[in-house]
Write an enzyme that holds these catalytic residues in place. Structure first.
Site, short mmCIF file in Angstrom:
data_model
loop_
_atom_site.label_atom_id
_atom_site.label_comp_id
_atom_site.label_asym_id
_atom_site.label_seq_id
_atom_site.Cartn_x
_atom_site.Cartn_y
_atom_site.Cartn_z
N ILE A 19 0.61 -1.43 0.32
CA ILE A 19 0.06 -0.21 0.33
C ILE A 19 0.99 1.15 0.06
O ILE A 19 0.98 2.28 -0.79
CB ILE A 19 -0.99 -0.77 0.95
CG1 ILE A 19 -2.18 -0.80 1.26
CG2 ILE A 19 -1.66 1.38 1.20
CD1 ILE A 19 -2.98 -1.68 2.10
N SER A 149 -7.15 -1.07 10.18
CA SER A 149 -7.48 -2.10 9.49
C SER A 149 -9.04 -2.35 10.28
O SER A 149 -9.92 -2.47 10.91
CB SER A 149 -6.77 -2.66 10.20
OG SER A 149 -6.88 -4.21 9.87
N TYR A 162 -1.79 -7.16 17.06
CA TYR A 162 -2.10 -6.52 15.89
C TYR A 162 -3.76 -5.36 16.02
O TYR A 162 -3.64 -4.15 15.86
CB TYR A 162 -2.58 -7.15 14.67
CG TYR A 162 -2.85 -6.45 13.29
CD1 TYR A 162 -1.53 -6.05 12.32
CD2 TYR A 162 -3.86 -6.31 12.72
CE1 TYR A 162 -1.66 -5.09 11.55
CE2 TYR A 162 -4.13 -5.78 11.45
CZ TYR A 162 -3.12 -5.10 10.51
OH TYR A 162 -2.83 -4.49 9.80
N ILE A 195 -5.98 -6.71 1.19
CA ILE A 195 -6.00 -6.11 0.01
C ILE A 195 -4.93 -6.72 -0.74
O ILE A 195 -4.30 -7.56 0.14
CB ILE A 195 -5.24 -4.69 0.50
CG1 ILE A 195 -5.59 -3.41 1.14
CG2 ILE A 195 -5.00 -3.77 -0.74
CD1 ILE A 195 -7.14 -3.45 0.11
N THR A 197 -2.19 -6.78 -2.13
CA THR A 197 -0.77 -6.13 -1.94
C THR A 197 -0.04 -7.63 -2.50
O THR A 197 -0.02 -8.34 -3.25
CB THR A 197 -0.28 -6.37 -0.08
OG1 THR A 197 0.13 -6.87 0.56
CG2 THR A 197 -0.22 -5.27 0.43
#
Length: 256
Positions: A19, A149, A162, A195, A197
């Protein structure tokens, strides 16, 4: 977008295929002067090379987001090189198997995983804000974007460190918005969902991605450029009256 040409941005976590790398490229396409910063300096350099090859302005810088002096030096370097700092995008994260792969539930998470995740994703972001905000306030303008997130909204039964670190960014960002707001400095959050990535593509198969797609109210999964466009908007004059907000960029997987 309006108001980005010749402004200066740091992307803290700008590696190829992620990102941050896509955002650095997008900001340069909008005319910003970009410092692509990452723990992996060679990957940041590849992002900067892509930008300069396309006619944009960018330099690479290696830094460690868990080291306050390293982040301060990054900001000092940027101001000395380009004469100011108008946008700071915090996107660095440790998604390695050794960290995220061992981030389990609250009863079992290793304390080193907990502490390192907080150091990278919360305290590290604070270091950048601590040293960028006074510069932006003195200028009378600036925009800070932190990466949250969609996991925060889901209440997962794993990745407790996280989720805790990303949740903490809500308070940090709103505090920053409050301190900087009257001085022309805005702070907002972007919250990506799944996403695609480079790392995500390498670690998942087509079957898994199809299963995830069934949870999304969009015809496709996200790509890094989706976040890049949102960050560019929040940096721009088009987003000038947005402060202290969180933007879910997850294809409608979650509603708030």
């Amino acid at each position: 977008m309006r108001g980005l040409k010749d402004k200066v941005a740091i992307v803290a976590g700008a590696a190829v295929g992620n990102i941050g790398g896509a955002t650095a490229i997008r900001l340069a396409e909008e005319g910003m002067k970009v410092v692509a910063a990452d723990l992996n300096e060679s990957s940041a350099q590849a992002v900067a090379d892509t930008i300069t090859a396309a006619g944009g302005t960018a330099v690479a810088r290696g830094f460690d987001i868990t080291d306050e002096l390293s982040y301060k030096d990054l900001i000092t370097f940027t101001v000395e090189r380009f004469g100011g700092l108008h946008g700071l995008y915090n996107v660095a994260a440790d998604l390695s198997a050794g960290t995220l792969g061992r981030d389990v539930d609250v009863t079992s998470v290793p304390l080193d995983v907990w502490q390192h995740t907080i150091d990278v994703t919360l305290t590290g972001y604070m270091y950048g804000i601590r040293h960028a905000l006074p510069i932006m306030m003195e200028q009378g303008t600036g925009s800070i974007v932190n990466t949250q997130s969609s996991a925060v909204w889901m209440g997962e039964n794993v990745r407790v460190a996280y989720q805790a670190a990303k949740s903490g960014l809500v308070g940090l960002t709103r505090h920053t918005a409050t301190v900087g707001g009257k001085h022309g400095v805005r702070a907002n959050l972007v919250s990506p969902g799944v996403i695609l990535t480079g790392a995500a593509l390498a670690s998942t198969d087509e079957k898994f991605r199809e299963e995830i797609l069934t949870t999304v109210r969009s015809p496709r999964l996200g790509v890094p450029e989706d976040l890049a466009g949102t960050v560019a908007f929040l940096f721009s004059d088009d987003g000038a009256y947005i402060n202290g907000q969180s933007f879910l960029v997850d294809g409608g997987a979650n509603f708030t």
